[in-house]
Design a protein around this motif. Structure first.
Motif, PDB file in Angstrom:
ATOM      1  N   ASN A  58      42.447  44.301  38.900  1.00 44.08           N
ATOM      2  CA  ASN A  58      41.858  43.245  38.076  1.00 44.08           C
ATOM      3  C   ASN A  58      40.535  42.774  38.649  1.00 44.08           C
ATOM      4  OD1 ASN A  58      43.914  43.261  36.198  1.00 44.08           O
ATOM      5  ND2 ASN A  58      45.067  41.643  37.210  1.00 44.08           N
ATOM      6  N   GLU A  59      40.452  42.666  39.966  1.00 45.03           N
ATOM      7  CA  GLU A  59      39.205  42.249  40.608  1.00 45.03           C
ATOM      8  C   GLU A  59      38.094  43.262  40.345  1.00 45.03           C
ATOM      9  OE1 GLU A  59      37.505  41.394  45.097  1.00 45.03           O
ATOM     10  OE2 GLU A  59      39.656  41.398  44.736  1.00 45.03           O
ATOM     11  N   ALA A  60      38.405  44.548  40.462  1.00 44.45           N
ATOM     12  CA  ALA A  60      37.412  45.590  40.195  1.00 44.45           C
ATOM     13  C   ALA A  60      36.989  45.567  38.728  1.00 44.45           C
ATOM     14  CB  ALA A  60      37.988  46.956  40.564  1.00 44.45           C
ATOM     15  N   ARG A  61      37.936  45.322  37.846  1.00 45.45           N
ATOM     16  CA  ARG A  61      37.639  45.247  36.419  1.00 45.45           C
ATOM     17  C   ARG A  61      36.698  44.071  36.127  1.00 45.45           C
ATOM     18  NH1 ARG A  61      42.870  45.153  34.792  1.00 45.45           N
ATOM     19  NH2 ARG A  61      43.064  47.351  35.176  1.00 45.45           N
ATOM     20  N   ARG A  62      36.996  42.910  36.716  1.00 42.41           N
ATOM     21  CA  ARG A  62      36.139  41.740  36.524  1.00 42.41           C
ATOM     22  C   ARG A  62      34.741  41.977  37.070  1.00 42.41           C
ATOM     23  NH1 ARG A  62      40.903  38.922  37.949  1.00 42.41           N
ATOM     24  NH2 ARG A  62      40.208  38.829  40.105  1.00 42.41           N
ATOM     25  N   LYS A  63      34.648  42.634  38.231  1.00 35.29           N
ATOM     26  CA  LYS A  63      33.343  42.919  38.830  1.00 35.29           C
ATOM     27  C   LYS A  63      32.523  43.849  37.932  1.00 35.29           C
ATOM     28  CE  LYS A  63      31.137  44.740  42.942  1.00 35.29           C
ATOM     29  NZ  LYS A  63      31.293  45.487  44.179  1.00 35.29           N
ATOM     30  N   ALA A  64      33.167  44.886  37.398  1.00 36.61           N
ATOM     31  CA  ALA A  64      32.469  45.827  36.521  1.00 36.61           C
ATOM     32  C   ALA A  64      31.982  45.134  35.248  1.00 36.61           C
ATOM     33  CB  ALA A  64      33.384  46.998  36.177  1.00 36.61           C
ATOM     34  N   ILE A  65      32.810  44.294  34.679  1.00 39.80           N
ATOM     35  CA  ILE A  65      32.405  43.580  33.472  1.00 39.80           C
ATOM     36  C   ILE A  65      31.262  42.627  33.776  1.00 39.80           C
ATOM     37  CG2 ILE A  65      33.168  41.853  31.783  1.00 39.80           C
ATOM     38  CD1 ILE A  65      35.918  43.229  31.858  1.00 39.80           C
TER      39      ILE A  65
END
Length: 74
Positions: A58-65
């Motif tokens: 989830n953290e990686a997803r938020r960073k990418a977004i």
């Protein structure tokens, strides 16, 4: 005033969409009720490793977004 007629996405039966109907607007009351009964039984607990992996994903997803939204075009 007549209620709108909808077709259930699960059983393909027609039903009237009434106000304050429990469940989803695209499912008949019988399919909505049976879905609510199944969910708690099939839900399982996650251990610490699964929670950590999900948190990192989830953290990686938020960073990418965030990078896609706020990057400066040069």
């Amino acid at each position: 005033m007549a209620f709108p007629i909808k077709v259930c996405v699960i059983c393909s039966e027609e039903f009237e969409l009434k106000p304050d109907k429990p469940g989803f607007a695209n499912r008949c009351p019988e399919c909505s009720a049976s879905d609510e009964v199944i969910d708690p039984v099939t839900k399982r607990r996650m251990d610490a490793d699964e929670r950590k992996a999900q948190s990192e994903a989830n953290e990686a997803r938020r960073k990418a977004i965030r990078e896609l939204l706020y990057r400066k075009d040069s």
